[in-house]
Scaffold this motif. Structure first.
Motif, PDB file in Angstrom:
ATOM      1  N   ASN A  73      17.425 -71.092 -36.808  1.00  0.00           N
ATOM      2  CA  ASN A  73      16.824 -69.892 -37.367  1.00  0.00           C
ATOM      3  C   ASN A  73      15.373 -69.843 -36.923  1.00  0.00           C
ATOM      4  O   ASN A  73      14.528 -70.588 -37.421  1.00  0.00           O
ATOM      5  CB  ASN A  73      16.930 -69.904 -38.892  1.00  0.00           C
ATOM      6  CG  ASN A  73      16.322 -68.652 -39.518  1.00  0.00           C
ATOM      7  OD1 ASN A  73      15.855 -67.762 -38.817  1.00  0.00           O
ATOM      8  ND2 ASN A  73      16.315 -68.605 -40.841  1.00  0.00           N
ATOM      9  N   THR A  74      15.100 -68.965 -35.970  1.00  0.00           N
ATOM     10  CA  THR A  74      13.733 -68.829 -35.468  1.00  0.00           C
ATOM     11  C   THR A  74      12.980 -67.720 -36.190  1.00  0.00           C
ATOM     12  O   THR A  74      11.791 -67.532 -35.938  1.00  0.00           O
ATOM     13  CB  THR A  74      13.729 -68.521 -33.964  1.00  0.00           C
ATOM     14  OG1 THR A  74      14.267 -67.203 -33.757  1.00  0.00           O
ATOM     15  CG2 THR A  74      14.557 -69.537 -33.191  1.00  0.00           C
ATOM     16  N   GLY A  75      13.671 -66.969 -37.033  1.00  0.00           N
ATOM     17  CA  GLY A  75      13.064 -65.806 -37.658  1.00  0.00           C
ATOM     18  C   GLY A  75      13.363 -64.522 -36.924  1.00  0.00           C
ATOM     19  O   GLY A  75      13.183 -63.428 -37.465  1.00  0.00           O
ATOM     20  N   ASP A  76      13.839 -64.633 -35.670  1.00  0.00           N
ATOM     21  CA  ASP A  76      14.245 -63.459 -34.885  1.00  0.00           C
ATOM     22  C   ASP A  76      15.758 -63.332 -35.028  1.00  0.00           C
ATOM     23  O   ASP A  76      16.529 -63.894 -34.240  1.00  0.00           O
ATOM     24  CB  ASP A  76      13.845 -63.646 -33.427  1.00  0.00           C
ATOM     25  CG  ASP A  76      14.029 -62.372 -32.600  1.00  0.00           C
ATOM     26  OD1 ASP A  76      14.898 -61.568 -32.945  1.00  0.00           O
ATOM     27  OD2 ASP A  76      13.299 -62.208 -31.598  1.00  0.00           O
ATOM     28  N   ILE A  77      16.192 -62.607 -36.045  1.00  0.00           N
ATOM     29  CA  ILE A  77      17.603 -62.586 -36.411  1.00  0.00           C
ATOM     30  C   ILE A  77      18.466 -62.042 -35.291  1.00  0.00           C
ATOM     31  O   ILE A  77      19.551 -62.565 -35.003  1.00  0.00           O
ATOM     32  CB  ILE A  77      17.799 -61.756 -37.701  1.00  0.00           C
ATOM     33  CG1 ILE A  77      16.997 -62.369 -38.847  1.00  0.00           C
ATOM     34  CG2 ILE A  77      19.265 -61.674 -38.078  1.00  0.00           C
ATOM     35  CD1 ILE A  77      17.015 -61.542 -40.108  1.00  0.00           C
ATOM     36  N   ASP A  80      18.654 -64.587 -32.405  1.00  0.00           N
ATOM     37  CA  ASP A  80      19.403 -65.758 -32.873  1.00  0.00           C
ATOM     38  C   ASP A  80      20.900 -65.484 -32.836  1.00  0.00           C
ATOM     39  O   ASP A  80      21.696 -66.300 -32.353  1.00  0.00           O
ATOM     40  CB  ASP A  80      19.000 -66.117 -34.310  1.00  0.00           C
ATOM     41  CG  ASP A  80      17.612 -66.740 -34.397  1.00  0.00           C
ATOM     42  OD1 ASP A  80      17.027 -67.053 -33.349  1.00  0.00           O
ATOM     43  OD2 ASP A  80      17.127 -66.907 -35.535  1.00  0.00           O
ATOM     44  N   ASP A 111      16.984 -53.727 -34.389  1.00  0.00           N
ATOM     45  CA  ASP A 111      17.282 -55.136 -34.144  1.00  0.00           C
ATOM     46  C   ASP A 111      18.763 -55.330 -33.830  1.00  0.00           C
ATOM     47  O   ASP A 111      19.131 -56.121 -32.951  1.00  0.00           O
ATOM     48  CB  ASP A 111      16.886 -55.977 -35.357  1.00  0.00           C
ATOM     49  CG  ASP A 111      15.375 -56.095 -35.521  1.00  0.00           C
ATOM     50  OD1 ASP A 111      14.673 -55.932 -34.511  1.00  0.00           O
ATOM     51  OD2 ASP A 111      14.920 -56.331 -36.653  1.00  0.00           O
ATOM     52  N   HIS A 173      11.743 -67.050 -27.097  1.00  0.00           N
ATOM     53  CA  HIS A 173      12.803 -67.191 -28.098  1.00  0.00           C
ATOM     54  C   HIS A 173      13.877 -68.156 -27.622  1.00  0.00           C
ATOM     55  O   HIS A 173      14.344 -69.013 -28.387  1.00  0.00           O
ATOM     56  CB  HIS A 173      13.460 -65.847 -28.421  1.00  0.00           C
ATOM     57  CG  HIS A 173      14.653 -66.013 -29.313  1.00  0.00           C
ATOM     58  ND1 HIS A 173      15.936 -66.193 -28.817  1.00  0.00           N
ATOM     59  CD2 HIS A 173      14.753 -66.107 -30.666  1.00  0.00           C
ATOM     60  CE1 HIS A 173      16.765 -66.367 -29.829  1.00  0.00           C
ATOM     61  NE2 HIS A 173      16.085 -66.308 -30.959  1.00  0.00           N
ATOM     62  N   TRP A 177      14.802 -71.356 -29.787  1.00  0.00           N
ATOM     63  CA  TRP A 177      16.144 -71.443 -30.373  1.00  0.00           C
ATOM     64  C   TRP A 177      16.862 -72.698 -29.896  1.00  0.00           C
ATOM     65  O   TRP A 177      17.541 -73.374 -30.674  1.00  0.00           O
ATOM     66  CB  TRP A 177      16.940 -70.194 -30.006  1.00  0.00           C
ATOM     67  CG  TRP A 177      18.288 -70.117 -30.669  1.00  0.00           C
ATOM     68  CD1 TRP A 177      18.568 -69.685 -31.929  1.00  0.00           C
ATOM     69  CD2 TRP A 177      19.538 -70.496 -30.089  1.00  0.00           C
ATOM     70  NE1 TRP A 177      19.914 -69.762 -32.178  1.00  0.00           N
ATOM     71  CE2 TRP A 177      20.540 -70.263 -31.064  1.00  0.00           C
ATOM     72  CE3 TRP A 177      19.929 -70.999 -28.841  1.00  0.00           C
ATOM     73  CZ2 TRP A 177      21.894 -70.516 -30.828  1.00  0.00           C
ATOM     74  CZ3 TRP A 177      21.265 -71.262 -28.610  1.00  0.00           C
ATOM     75  CH2 TRP A 177      22.237 -71.017 -29.590  1.00  0.00           C
ATOM     76  N   ARG A 180      15.372 -75.831 -31.620  1.00  0.00           N
ATOM     77  CA  ARG A 180      15.821 -75.967 -33.005  1.00  0.00           C
ATOM     78  C   ARG A 180      17.303 -76.296 -33.092  1.00  0.00           C
ATOM     79  O   ARG A 180      17.751 -76.865 -34.082  1.00  0.00           O
ATOM     80  CB  ARG A 180      15.521 -74.685 -33.779  1.00  0.00           C
ATOM     81  CG  ARG A 180      14.037 -74.380 -33.872  1.00  0.00           C
ATOM     82  CD  ARG A 180      13.754 -73.292 -34.879  1.00  0.00           C
ATOM     83  NE  ARG A 180      12.317 -72.986 -34.925  1.00  0.00           N
ATOM     84  CZ  ARG A 180      11.719 -72.406 -35.945  1.00  0.00           C
ATOM     85  NH1 ARG A 180      12.410 -72.088 -37.035  1.00  0.00           N
ATOM     86  NH2 ARG A 180      10.421 -72.155 -35.905  1.00  0.00           N
TER      87      ARG A 180
END
Length: 530
Positions: A73-77, A80, A111, A173, A177, A180
């Protein structure tokens, strides 16, 4: 094809924004995480051992189990979700999963559109993207973990194909990603490879007339070409065409051998397009283009140009219209033109969602029509579509003569039909712009399996026909003669049928010609019981 040298390309970057060269591949070993080990010196490779129960899919004999990434979870749904989806697709390749892209409810519409655009671009141009990725990677892409491969595809799809997405946003990203998901070593690999891919990307230019000869031009859906900064694409002609258009070599060779090299080039370019939604209006007495539609080149069709979410509302307001490509609609129009005596009873045994069933009811309004499909979800759609509805003198029930039946009940209709329509499963080589995942699984083995299914369906359909003179229509969306005429020849030899007429419709339109010229490909044959 000649070996004419391509025009030189030049890369364009805003001042100070050109990525740094990737440099040599990393040689450090990623420190092992708990409960797993890695082969030394091979960043991004599959692990040697994993905790019991980690894989979600049973590995094939002789294969190591694929690693399952941590939920990143990078915050960029949106990104991701796209990367995770492509990682699963990479694990399944070439049998790409047809599962829907999973997005959280309430996600911003923009998004969600970005996530779908990334997945669609990567799926459609998988071969092209992996060619560019391979030029920046020191190991074969097939040896990479699915997680790394998915991140590379997601990043490359944005850098190469999505013009409005900044390259640095896609790269950052993908790296984060991957870190993580798998750790910093794999993230470093993704960083190096995508920086190299970004170095290849130049300006968008008019499509060269001899684009198929150029190792520096990638055709784009809008009719332009992406100019690369170096001769990145392969030199050999078939591999070059495969890499530039994203159509696998196996498909191109079949097209070239059966239709000729120029036609194979044209069909490959056709697949680059983003296919439009096309509406069949032939059953509507007063079809008119409005601000959401425009006329198609084929009469009886409109091209949808409104918001995708508004199409269902438009169709509800026009109950005698439905979404259907002209090549698909041509099947029933061919039957109407060829059949001399109108059938009184018709069975559509591979009805899908009922588009051809609706056509049959329109062109043969006096006939009783039954529709079914072996797929449970499709049968439910058929039952809903053809559920009896009240009508008026001004607006009669659109499909009063159609009845959806259970597939298991077909035995009761043995010897019942004057006309049977079999729109059978096939390789989809006539609709690759709409079904890009189909081109990756194309091959002799898959084709043999499909032909066995097609022969079984023909045998079942033959049992539904009345006596001599009854008609059976066989249709596919394939361009391959083995699924078309050869299967019909088998039916004539084994099922006491004779060929009345057949016709193949090739896909039409190019990226530069616009959506009003786009059509898929199809095949239809009319057989008669002896």
């Amino acid at each position: 094809m000649s070996n004419k040298p391509p025009a030189p390309g030049r890369q364009a970057y805003p001042e100070g924004s050109k990525p740094k060269p990737a440099g040599p591949a990393p040689t450090t070993t990623t420190p092992p995480r708990k409960q797993e080990t890695r082969k030394p010196g091979k960043l991004g490779r599959r692990p040697e051992t994993l905790p019991a129960g980690t894989p979600t899919r049973k590995p094939k004999p002789g294969q190591r189990p694929p690693i399952q990434p941590r939920v990143a979870n990078t915050g960029d749904i949106a990104r991701d979700a796209a990367a995770a989806h492509l990682a699963l697709s990479a694990e399944a390749y070439p049998n790409l999963d047809l599962r829907d892209l999973i997005l959280p409810t309430g996600l911003d519409r923009r998004d969600a559109a970005l996530a779908h655009a990334i997945v669609d671009a990567a799926t459609k141009r998988w071969v092209t993207l992996e060619r560019l990725i391979a030029k920046g990677c020191r190991q074969p892409t097939t040896k990479l973990q699915p997680t790394v491969r998915g991140a590379l595809l997601a990043g490359a799809a944005q850098i190469v194909l999505l013009e409005r997405v900044p390259a640095h946003a896609a790269l950052n990203h993908a790296v984060e990603w991957t870190k993580r998901s798998l750790g910093s070593g794999a993230g470093g690999l993704v960083n190096a490879v995508l920086r190299r891919v970004a170095e290849f990307v130049g300006p968008r230019v008019p499509m060269p007339e001899d684009w198929w000869l150029s190792r520096r031009h990638i055709p784009l859906p809008d009719g332009r070409a992406l100019q690369l900064s170096a001769d990145v694409l392969p030199e050999e002609e078939v591999h070059l065409l495969a890499a530039s258009t994203g159509v696998p070599r196996a498909v191109l060779l079949v097209w070239a051998n059966s239709l000729g090299v120029p036609e194979a080039r044209r069909l490959a370019l056709h697949t680059v397009q983003i296919p439009p939604a096309i509406i069949n209006t032939e059953a509507d007495k007063n079809p008119k283009a409005d601000h959401q539609t425009r006329p198609h080149n084929v009469p009886g069709h409109l091209v949808w140009q409104g918001e995708p979410g508004a199409l269902a509302t438009w169709l509800s307001a026009h109950p005698r219209c439905w979404v259907q490509d002209p090549a698909s609609a041509h099947v029933v129009r061919f039957l109407k033109k060829t059949i001399t005596t109108a059938p009184k009873t018709i069975a559509d045994l591979c009805a899908g969602q009922g588009t051809k069933t609706r056509q049959l009811a329109h062109h043969f309004p006096a006939a009783q029509v039954i529709a079914t499909d072996i797929d449970t979800a499709r049968r439910a759609t058929l039952a809903q579509t053809f559920e009896p509805k009240p009508g008026t003198s001004e607006s009669p029930q659109p499909h009063a003569g159609v009845r959806a039946v259970e597939h298991a009940a077909l035995a009761a209709y043995a010897g019942w039909a004057d006309l049977v329509l079999l729109d059978v499963p096939c390789s989809n080589t006539g609709v690759l712009a709409r079904r890009p995942e189909a081109k990756y699984r194309f091959g002799d083995h898959t084709l043999g399996q499909l032909m066995a299914v097609q022969r079984d369906i023909l045998t079942q359909g033959r049992a539904t026909l009345k006596g001599p003179g009854a008609l059976l229509a066989y249709s596919t969306c394939s361009l391959d003669d083995r699924e078309n005429r050869q299967v019909c020849d088998w039916a004539c030899a084994k099922l006491s049928l004779e060929l009345v007429a057949d016709e193949r419709t090739l896909p039409q339109g190019t990226p530069a010609a616009g959506p009003q010229s786009y059509t898929d490909g199809s095949y239809v044959a009319l057989l008669r019981a002896k």
